[in-house]
Design an enzyme around this catalytic site. Structure first.
Site, short mmCIF file in Angstrom:
data_model
loop_
_atom_site.label_atom_id
_atom_site.label_comp_id
_atom_site.label_asym_id
_atom_site.label_seq_id
_atom_site.Cartn_x
_atom_site.Cartn_y
_atom_site.Cartn_z
N LYS A 35 0.84 -1.20 0.00
CA LYS A 35 0.00 0.00 0.00
C LYS A 35 0.88 1.26 0.00
O LYS A 35 2.09 1.16 0.28
CB LYS A 35 -0.92 -0.02 1.23
CG LYS A 35 -0.18 -0.11 2.57
CD LYS A 35 -1.10 -0.54 3.71
CE LYS A 35 -0.36 -0.55 5.03
NZ LYS A 35 -1.15 -1.19 6.10
N TYR A 244 17.17 29.64 9.17
CA TYR A 244 15.97 30.34 9.65
C TYR A 244 15.98 30.46 11.17
O TYR A 244 16.32 29.51 11.88
CB TYR A 244 14.71 29.58 9.23
CG TYR A 244 14.31 29.80 7.79
CD1 TYR A 244 14.05 31.07 7.28
CD2 TYR A 244 14.18 28.71 6.94
CE1 TYR A 244 13.67 31.26 5.96
CE2 TYR A 244 13.79 28.89 5.61
CZ TYR A 244 13.54 30.16 5.13
OH TYR A 244 13.17 30.33 3.83
C1 LIG Z 1 -0.42 -2.13 6.76
C2 LIG Z 1 -1.06 -3.43 7.05
C3 LIG Z 1 -0.31 -4.62 7.02
C4 LIG Z 1 1.20 -4.61 6.95
O1 LIG Z 1 1.68 -4.21 8.21
P1 LIG Z 1 3.24 -4.10 8.54
O2 LIG Z 1 3.27 -3.72 9.97
O3 LIG Z 1 3.76 -3.03 7.66
O4 LIG Z 1 3.85 -5.42 8.26
C5 LIG Z 1 -0.99 -5.82 7.13
N1 LIG Z 1 -2.34 -5.85 7.31
C6 LIG Z 1 -3.10 -4.73 7.36
C7 LIG Z 1 -4.55 -4.83 7.56
C8 LIG Z 1 -2.48 -3.48 7.25
O5 LIG Z 1 -3.22 -2.37 7.34
#
Ligand SMILES: *Cc1c(COP(=O)(O)O)cnc(C)c1O
Length: 349
Positions: A35, A244
């Site tokens: 994702k 800054y």
């Molecule tokens: C993001 C996510 C994962 C992966 O999690 P990690 O901690 O990055 O391994 C797996 N399942 C769901 C439902 C997620 O939202």
């Protein structure tokens, strides 16, 4: 060219997937979570490398990410959508062969009315209170939903990065109670859950951050290097300030390098005056504020002005930088901006 270089080691990502695949119990399928553009590293190249390493099932957050992923992978690998089936997603799910993980009875109804007979999974809430059907709701609709033939029942752990947290065991028991006897394949573990041990693995694991070298997968191969070109260097006299709001003042004559990269590139402003850049093995402290496009660094102790300084590399991982910025590796990775020249390393191993 002043563009910084973000090197992404696809061989390391593949090696991390294989290591997590070996850490999953035998007979368990290891998926890959890609994702948010593969945690900021570029979904097309990353997903292709993972498919080549053996991943057959991928998870993304929303249907649009699924569409981009299908484009990258072509037909074959399974693409699961964690946000389920939202209004407006139907055509994408149908045409691109996506598998929604349905989160509510509303979504189940939408799926069964619009796309009867097509594959879907169900997301259950076992204590995180974020996505999925809760126990009472599931109990009421389970017979009807199971009749429609979900291909996966999944849930997500809220505290898996802390093996001692009491919620892990509680969520495990709730998940067992909600799914035992259904005969449907099950999934509970992301990266942290894999490391909690075989009781958490069920039929499918879903690692994300571990693929990209992040905590809590301590033995991961390092994936990213971020190298910032030095644009200019100057001597500042004792008493002169840099950047800054004049937050840093030289106590003695100093050599200051200005490098290309700033908070618009995901190098958070909270790193101001705290992060370290590296000339090979030599640390060089950031002085003054991180600005939008630039960071100023004290290089007084170097013999020559380097052409570039590393902010992510062997001496400072994504998690190290996150610790300095007061955040987590996930946020550092997904904040890495779009101005970098991304260089993919592949086929070396
Ligand atoms: C993001 C996510 C994962 C992966 O999690 P990690 O901690 O990055 O391994 C797996 N399942 C769901 C439902 C997620 O939202």
């Amino acid at each position: 060219m002043a563009t910084a270089t973000l090197s992404i080691d696809l061989d390391a990502i593949a090696a991390n997937w294989r290591a997590l695949d070996r850490a999953s119990s035998s007979g368990v399928q290891t998926a890959a979570v890609v994702k948010a553009d593969a945690y900021g590293l570029g979904i097309t190249r990353v997903a292709r490398a993972l498919a080549q390493a053996g991943a057959r099932r991928f998870f993304v957050a929303v249907a649009e990410e699924g569409a981009a992923l299908r484009q990258a992978l072509g037909p074959g690998p399974q693409i699961c959508i964690l946000s389920g089936h939202m209004a407006g997603d139907t055509e994408m799910i149908h045409d691109l062969d996506l598998t929604p993980m349905l989160n509510s009875l509303d979504q189940v109804t939408r799926q069964l009315e619009a796309l009867p007979g097509l594959p879907f999974g169900i997301q259950l809430d076992t204590g995180m209170n974020r996505l999925g059907m809760e126990e009472a709701e599931w109990e009421a609709v389970a017979p009807f939903v199971l009749e429609a033939g979900p291909e996966l029942l999944m849930s997500h752990l809220a505290c898996a990065d802390d093996p001692d947290h009491a919620l892990n065991q509680l969520q495990l028991e709730t998940f067992l109670a909600m799914t035992d006897g259904t005969g449907v394949p099950r999934s509970l573990a992301a990266t942290g859950g894999i490391l909690l041990g075989p009781r958490y693995h069920f039929d499918l694991t879903r690692p994300g951050i571990g693929l990209f070298g992040g905590y809590p997968f301590e033995n991961a191969a390092r994936v990213v290097t971020l190298s910032l070109p030095v644009i200019q260097s100057r001597i500042v006299q004792a008493g002169e300030a840099v950047g800054y709001s004049c937050t840093w003042t030289a106590e003695e004559e100093s050599m200051i390098a200005t490098v290309s990269g700033g908070y618009a590139d995901g190098l958070l402003r909270s790193l101001s005056g705290k992060a370290i850049l590296w000339d090979g093995d030599t640390p060089c402290p950031v002085v003054g504020r991180v600005s939008m496009d630039l960071i100023t660094v004290d290089i007084s102790h170097l013999k020559t002005v380097p052409r570039r300084l590393d902010i992510l590399g062997p001496h400072q991982t994504v998690d190290d930088l996150a610790e300095i910025a007061g955040t987590i590796g996930y946020e550092i990775l997904t904040s890495l901006g779009h101005r970098y020249s991304r260089r993919y390393i592949e086929g070396v191993a």
